[in-house]
Scaffold this motif. Structure first.
Motif, PDB file in Angstrom:
ATOM      1  N   GLU A 110       0.819  -1.212   0.000  1.00  0.00           N
ATOM      2  CA  GLU A 110       0.000   0.000   0.000  1.00  0.00           C
ATOM      3  C   GLU A 110       0.851   1.259   0.000  1.00  0.00           C
ATOM      4  O   GLU A 110       0.387   2.331  -0.328  1.00  0.00           O
ATOM      5  N   ASP A 111       2.115   1.145   0.433  1.00  0.00           N
ATOM      6  CA  ASP A 111       2.994   2.304   0.509  1.00  0.00           C
ATOM      7  C   ASP A 111       3.796   2.526  -0.773  1.00  0.00           C
ATOM      8  O   ASP A 111       4.576   3.462  -0.854  1.00  0.00           O
ATOM      9  N   THR A 112       3.611   1.668  -1.759  1.00  0.00           N
ATOM     10  CA  THR A 112       4.336   1.804  -3.009  1.00  0.00           C
ATOM     11  C   THR A 112       3.709   2.925  -3.830  1.00  0.00           C
ATOM     12  O   THR A 112       2.517   2.871  -4.155  1.00  0.00           O
ATOM     13  N   PRO A 113       4.479   3.954  -4.170  1.00  0.00           N
ATOM     14  CA  PRO A 113       3.917   5.064  -4.949  1.00  0.00           C
ATOM     15  C   PRO A 113       3.450   4.618  -6.333  1.00  0.00           C
ATOM     16  O   PRO A 113       4.039   3.753  -6.962  1.00  0.00           O
ATOM     17  N   THR A 114       2.382   5.218  -6.779  1.00  0.00           N
ATOM     18  CA  THR A 114       1.805   4.954  -8.091  1.00  0.00           C
ATOM     19  C   THR A 114       1.778   6.251  -8.876  1.00  0.00           C
ATOM     20  O   THR A 114       1.492   7.303  -8.331  1.00  0.00           O
ATOM     21  N   ARG A 115       2.062   6.162 -10.173  1.00  0.00           N
ATOM     22  CA  ARG A 115       1.932   7.349 -11.026  1.00  0.00           C
ATOM     23  C   ARG A 115       0.469   7.517 -11.396  1.00  0.00           C
ATOM     24  O   ARG A 115      -0.185   6.581 -11.831  1.00  0.00           O
ATOM     25  N   ILE A 116      -0.020   8.739 -11.204  1.00  0.00           N
ATOM     26  CA  ILE A 116      -1.414   9.062 -11.495  1.00  0.00           C
ATOM     27  C   ILE A 116      -1.444  10.268 -12.422  1.00  0.00           C
ATOM     28  O   ILE A 116      -0.743  11.250 -12.199  1.00  0.00           O
ATOM     29  N   THR A 117      -2.241  10.168 -13.459  1.00  0.00           N
ATOM     30  CA  THR A 117      -2.513  11.310 -14.336  1.00  0.00           C
ATOM     31  C   THR A 117      -3.921  11.783 -14.001  1.00  0.00           C
ATOM     32  O   THR A 117      -4.856  10.983 -14.006  1.00  0.00           O
ATOM     33  N   TRP A 118      -4.056  13.069 -13.690  1.00  0.00           N
ATOM     34  CA  TRP A 118      -5.376  13.596 -13.368  1.00  0.00           C
ATOM     35  C   TRP A 118      -5.779  14.654 -14.382  1.00  0.00           C
ATOM     36  O   TRP A 118      -4.940  15.264 -15.019  1.00  0.00           O
ATOM     37  N   GLU A 119      -7.092  14.807 -14.496  1.00  0.00           N
ATOM     38  CA  GLU A 119      -7.638  15.724 -15.482  1.00  0.00           C
ATOM     39  C   GLU A 119      -8.940  16.325 -14.954  1.00  0.00           C
ATOM     40  O   GLU A 119      -9.773  15.613 -14.395  1.00  0.00           O
ATOM     41  N   VAL A 120      -9.101  17.634 -15.103  1.00  0.00           N
ATOM     42  CA  VAL A 120     -10.365  18.308 -14.802  1.00  0.00           C
ATOM     43  C   VAL A 120     -11.025  18.585 -16.144  1.00  0.00           C
ATOM     44  O   VAL A 120     -10.397  19.129 -17.049  1.00  0.00           O
TER      45      VAL A 120
END
Length: 107
Positions: free
Chosen positions: A4-14
């Motif tokens: 659960e502590d492993t960082p994940t790359r996230i792309t966000w968009e509005v």
């Protein structure tokens, strides 16, 4: 460190819905590497964006957070009711400064 502590790359968009052409138009885009949940990122991004750019009557906004692996999370503006949700430090750290400051001003 747990999974659960492993960082994940996230792309966000509005996105803003354009009712005449029935398409969603990108209004803001960003990326983050974080351990925060995609739903929390989407919620914080949309709340911060709407705090800096108030919606006009009839505007429909949503935010989508897409992790590299896993399911995307979508949050609409009407889901941002005052239910006591607070962006935690991990979420705030993943946001750009202008959204961090906007969230700080609203709380």
């Amino acid at each position: 460190m747990t999974c659960e502590d492993t960082p994940t790359r996230i792309t966000w968009e509005v996105q803003l819905h354009e009712p005449f052409s029935r398409v969603w138009i990108c209004r803001a885009l960003g990326r983050a590497t974080t351990t925060a949940a995609p739903a929390d990122i989407a919620r914080a991004v949309l709340a911060g964006y709407l705090a800096t750019t108030p919606a006009r009557a009839g505007d429909t906004f949503r935010a989508i957070a897409r992790p590299d692996e896993g399911q995307p999370a979508t949050v609409t503006a009407d889901q941002l009711t005052n239910d006591g949700w607070v962006a935690g430090p991990t979420v705030r750290e993943a946001l750009p400064v202008y959204l961090r400051e906007a969230l700080a001003a609203t709380t």
